[in-house]
Design a protein around this motif. Structure first.
Motif, mmCIF file in Angstrom:
data_model
loop_
_atom_site.group_PDB
_atom_site.id
_atom_site.type_symbol
_atom_site.label_atom_id
_atom_site.label_comp_id
_atom_site.label_asym_id
_atom_site.label_seq_id
_atom_site.Cartn_x
_atom_site.Cartn_y
_atom_site.Cartn_z
ATOM 1 N N VAL A 148 -15.472 21.633 -8.160
ATOM 2 C CA VAL A 148 -14.724 21.950 -9.377
ATOM 3 C C VAL A 148 -14.711 20.728 -10.286
ATOM 4 O O VAL A 148 -14.783 19.586 -9.807
ATOM 5 C CB VAL A 148 -13.276 22.369 -9.052
ATOM 6 C CG1 VAL A 148 -13.251 23.654 -8.236
ATOM 7 C CG2 VAL A 148 -12.530 21.267 -8.327
ATOM 8 N N PRO A 149 -14.634 20.937 -11.590
ATOM 9 C CA PRO A 149 -14.541 19.793 -12.509
ATOM 10 C C PRO A 149 -13.150 19.196 -12.469
ATOM 11 O O PRO A 149 -12.152 19.906 -12.311
ATOM 12 C CB PRO A 149 -14.828 20.419 -13.872
ATOM 13 C CG PRO A 149 -14.391 21.851 -13.728
ATOM 14 C CD PRO A 149 -14.691 22.230 -12.312
ATOM 15 N N GLU A 150 -13.084 17.886 -12.581
ATOM 16 C CA GLU A 150 -11.767 17.254 -12.671
ATOM 17 C C GLU A 150 -11.243 17.425 -14.090
ATOM 18 O O GLU A 150 -11.978 17.218 -15.058
ATOM 19 C CB GLU A 150 -11.849 15.774 -12.308
ATOM 20 C CG GLU A 150 -10.482 15.117 -12.228
ATOM 21 C CD GLU A 150 -10.537 13.694 -11.685
ATOM 22 O OE1 GLU A 150 -9.521 12.986 -11.817
ATOM 23 O OE2 GLU A 150 -11.581 13.307 -11.133
ATOM 24 N N PHE A 208 -13.602 23.030 -2.666
ATOM 25 C CA PHE A 208 -12.694 21.957 -3.060
ATOM 26 C C PHE A 208 -11.700 21.634 -1.949
ATOM 27 O O PHE A 208 -11.411 20.467 -1.669
ATOM 28 C CB PHE A 208 -11.937 22.360 -4.326
ATOM 29 C CG PHE A 208 -10.844 21.400 -4.706
ATOM 30 C CD1 PHE A 208 -11.148 20.169 -5.268
ATOM 31 C CD2 PHE A 208 -9.511 21.720 -4.490
ATOM 32 C CE1 PHE A 208 -10.142 19.271 -5.610
ATOM 33 C CE2 PHE A 208 -8.499 20.837 -4.830
ATOM 34 C CZ PHE A 208 -8.821 19.609 -5.390
ATOM 35 N N ALA A 209 -11.189 22.668 -1.277
ATOM 36 C CA ALA A 209 -10.168 22.474 -0.245
ATOM 37 C C ALA A 209 -10.747 22.061 1.094
ATOM 38 O O ALA A 209 -9.992 21.731 2.018
ATOM 39 C CB ALA A 209 -9.355 23.760 -0.077
ATOM 40 N N SER A 210 -12.066 22.043 1.238
ATOM 41 C CA SER A 210 -12.675 21.819 2.554
ATOM 42 C C SER A 210 -12.375 20.440 3.134
ATOM 43 O O SER A 210 -12.441 20.251 4.350
ATOM 44 C CB SER A 210 -14.196 22.022 2.472
ATOM 45 O OG SER A 210 -14.788 21.091 1.579
ATOM 46 N N LYS A 217 -10.425 30.694 -15.201
ATOM 47 C CA LYS A 217 -11.220 31.764 -14.600
ATOM 48 C C LYS A 217 -12.390 31.231 -13.779
ATOM 49 O O LYS A 217 -13.028 31.972 -13.045
ATOM 50 C CB LYS A 217 -11.763 32.693 -15.701
ATOM 51 C CG LYS A 217 -10.670 33.327 -16.571
ATOM 52 C CD LYS A 217 -9.717 34.180 -15.748
ATOM 53 C CE LYS A 217 -8.674 34.855 -16.631
ATOM 54 N NZ LYS A 217 -7.720 35.652 -15.858
ATOM 55 N N SER A 218 -12.683 29.929 -13.891
ATOM 56 C CA SER A 218 -13.819 29.381 -13.150
ATOM 57 C C SER A 218 -13.469 29.075 -11.700
ATOM 58 O O SER A 218 -14.346 28.741 -10.915
ATOM 59 C CB SER A 218 -14.316 28.097 -13.827
ATOM 60 O OG SER A 218 -13.355 27.060 -13.708
ATOM 61 N N LEU A 219 -12.207 29.197 -11.330
ATOM 62 C CA LEU A 219 -11.787 28.861 -9.970
ATOM 63 C C LEU A 219 -12.021 30.050 -9.052
ATOM 64 O O LEU A 219 -11.085 30.734 -8.628
ATOM 65 C CB LEU A 219 -10.315 28.443 -9.952
ATOM 66 C CG LEU A 219 -9.958 27.177 -10.751
ATOM 67 C CD1 LEU A 219 -8.478 26.891 -10.674
ATOM 68 C CD2 LEU A 219 -10.767 25.989 -10.243
ATOM 69 N N SER A 220 -13.280 30.282 -8.725
ATOM 70 C CA SER A 220 -13.637 31.377 -7.825
ATOM 71 C C SER A 220 -13.232 31.010 -6.404
ATOM 72 O O SER A 220 -13.031 29.834 -6.079
ATOM 73 C CB SER A 220 -15.140 31.621 -7.880
ATOM 74 O OG SER A 220 -15.842 30.508 -7.362
#
Length: 472
Positions: free
Chosen positions: A226-228, A39-41, A29-32
């Motif tokens: 994001v955390p790994e 992350f994708a940038s 749920k933390s993947l807002s």
């Protein structure tokens, strides 16, 4: 479940229903959206470098710095082999890495710095130092830095969530940011051509400046958004690289996904390689040559979130099949385009843009699921190596597509210039329309009964969860 051969994973109506309580537990749920975009940038500068590397760099190094086309061609040919070799090496080594910063972060950080340095040397070359050896050395570093960023970040994306549809969501954000990077390097030179046409050096520096300006902030965002995930409890694999590669290439699920994506990319490359010829010489619309490609990309960017929702609703395999069949139909419809039928061509170009990312997105999202099945089957986590192998399709597809399409239209009598016969122009249209259509149909057949659906993946995750909970 661990002993089931891949062909016996449940599919269709007889599939085991996924455990929705487990599905809820493994969904992160933390993947807002904001975190996923950060992350994708890194995809923006990475994707933005690909098109100029193929279009502007060879032309400028020949015209501005006097390198022979033969030398440039040989350097890029050898460089592509190094690029292909570097991907699985980086993937395997990142899988084995253990550090307090994680498995993927150190590679992305070091690769980002190397990619930035080599980009500065490649796009802002000192005129007095440019030689074939200079170009070869810079390309060596450029491809290595690219692999060190691209492969670990793809593997990290596959590990962000164990949720079947969550992975589609992560990949959709990567595809969206990648499309934005490609769109930017299409728009910027187009604008420059209106202001200062023919200034190849400035065009190269403009693209290089875009890469360097976006690299540092995107690198920071990717490493910090994001955390790994926790590193696997199992020790790093100590098999030889050759043995690990042999095991990976014997994985039937991965080979099916790789084959399907290679065919999809080959079909897209046929279209990309012939669209300028089709617009200029068949349609007689040279002013639309770049505009059609740009229009397709704009709608491709807009459609990425739509396909992510479709994949979440009906499943990755079903969404990939739907998108591929739609693209086949759109390309077949090009047979009904004739000179003067610009509105129909524009409509089909927009439709192509809307559907073009469907197969690539879903197939990339499947790789992490296949890696889970491989880990259950073998006991080893090779996610990074799997994504490095999957990256081969992005390199093989264009080579196959262009390698087939250009000789085929040349054999039919078409040449890039005026004076083509009506028969040669018709041949150009048929290859432009039916080549991609057949590729998308073949990709559909390859993935048609792909067994690793949501239900099968839920069973795999449950088995992995139970096995990982048992102390070694």
């Amino acid at each position: 479940m661990a002993t089931l051969p891949y062909a016996e994973y449940p599919i269709g109506e007889g599939a085991v229903r996924p455990d929705h309580s487990l599905r809820h537990n493994i969904a992160d749920k933390s993947l807002s959206p904001l975190r996923l975009a950060g992350f994708a940038s890194i995809a923006v500068p990475i994707a933005g470098a690909g098109l100029p590397l193929a279009i502007f760099v060879p032309q400028l190094y020949a015209s501005e710095f006097g390198l022979s086309l033969a030398a440039i061609g040989l350097i890029f040919f050898i460089g592509r082999f190094w690029d292909v070799a570097a991907d699985p090496i980086v993937g395997a080594l990142s899988d084995r890495t253990r550090s307090r910063f994680g498995r993927r972060r150190p590679w992305i950080a070091a690769g980002g710095l190397l990619f930035g340095l080599s980009s500065a040397l490649l796009f802002f070359p000192p005129a007095t130092l440019v030689t074939p050896a200079y170009l070869a050395a810079v390309l060596f570093l450029f491809y290595l830095g690219w692999s060190m960023v691209e492969i670990p970040s793809s593997a990290w994306a596959g590990e962000l969530t164990a949720h079947y549809h969550g992975r589609t969501r992560v990949v959709a954000w990567q595809m969206l940011l990648r499309s934005i990077g490609l769109l930017a390097v299409l728009v910027l030179p187009t604008i420059l051509d209106q202001v200062d046409p023919g200034n190849g050096t400035l065009k190269l520096q403009l693209v290089g400046g875009f890469i360097l300006v976006t690299l540092l902030p995107s690198l920071i965002l990717t490493l910090s958004s994001v955390p790994e995930p926790a590193q696997p409890a199992s020790p790093p694999v100590r098999q030889s690289f050759a043995r690990a590669a042999a095991l990976v290439f014997s994985d039937r699920l991965l080979l099916r996904v790789l084959a399907s994506d290679t065919v999809v990319t080959a079909g897209q490359s046929i279209r990309a390689g012939l669209i300028v010829f089709f617009a200029v010489w068949y349609m007689g619309l040279p002013a639309w040559a770049s505009g059609l490609y740009l229009l397709q990309f704009i709608f491709g960017v807009a459609a990425a979130p739509v396909w992510q929702r479709i994949g979440t609703r009906i499943g990755k395999r079903e969404a990939a099949i739907t998108g591929e069949l739609a693209q086949a139909g759109i390309n077949i419809a090009l047979l009904f385009v004739f000179p003067g039928a610009l509105p129909l061509l524009i409509a089909l170009t927009i439709a192509q843009g809307v559907t073009q990312g469907s197969g690539n997105l879903m197939l990339r999202a499947m790789v992490a699921d296949v890696s889970d099945a491989h880990r259950l089957h073998t006991g080893h986590d090779r996610t990074g190596l799997f994504f490095s192998v999957f990256a081969l399709s992005a390199k093989l597809g264009p080579a196959i597509g262009v390698g087939i399409a250009l000789p085929l239209v040349a054999w039919a009598g078409f040449k890039a210039g005026p004076g083509n016969s009506p028969e040669a122009l018709e041949a150009l249209k048929y290859v432009f329309a039916l080549g991609p259509a057949l590729a998308h149909i073949l990709a559909t057949l390859i993935i048609w009964r792909f067994p690793l659906n949501e239900a099968a993946h839920a069973e795999i995750r449950r088995a992995l969860h139970q096995r990982d909970a048992i102390p070694a």
